[in-house]
Design a protein around this motif. Structure first.
Motif, mmCIF file in Angstrom:
data_model
loop_
_atom_site.group_PDB
_atom_site.id
_atom_site.type_symbol
_atom_site.label_atom_id
_atom_site.label_comp_id
_atom_site.label_asym_id
_atom_site.label_seq_id
_atom_site.Cartn_x
_atom_site.Cartn_y
_atom_site.Cartn_z
ATOM 1 N N THR A 16 1.311 12.733 -2.399
ATOM 2 C CA THR A 16 0.735 12.576 -3.729
ATOM 3 C C THR A 16 1.407 13.544 -4.681
ATOM 4 N N VAL A 18 1.484 15.967 -7.630
ATOM 5 C CA VAL A 18 0.491 16.771 -8.339
ATOM 6 C C VAL A 18 1.133 17.646 -9.414
ATOM 7 N N HIS A 41 -0.381 12.071 -9.916
ATOM 8 C CA HIS A 41 -1.525 11.613 -9.118
ATOM 9 C C HIS A 41 -1.315 10.261 -8.461
ATOM 10 N N THR A 64 1.592 17.035 -2.704
ATOM 11 C CA THR A 64 0.789 17.389 -1.547
ATOM 12 C C THR A 64 1.037 16.331 -0.496
#
Length: 69
Positions: A16, A18, A41, A64
């Motif tokens: 993901t 971020v 996101h 992440t």
């Protein structure tokens, strides 16, 4: 499971985004694109391979990563 969902196989990692690539080196932006990420996101389920792990490590401050369930 909905028709547009793909089953997640073992050995997958969910990445993901971020952090923003604005102001980052071009190689880091290219790595995000290589991972299939281009907006904040958003997530991608990718095969857990050494090359993908290396890409994640290169932009670890912008993404992440977790095991996809």
């Amino acid at each position: 499971m909905a028709d547009n969902e793909t089953p997640v196989a073992a050995g997958m990692v969910r990445v993901t985004q971020v952090g923003s690539p604005i102001g980052r080196h071009a190689s880091q932006r290219a790595t995000l694109i290589g991972l299939g990420l281009n907006k904040m996101h958003r997530s991608r389920d990718l095969e857990d391979t050494p090359s993908v792990r290396g890409m994640i490590a290169k932009v670890a401050h912008l993404v992440t990563a977790q095991r996809a369930d």
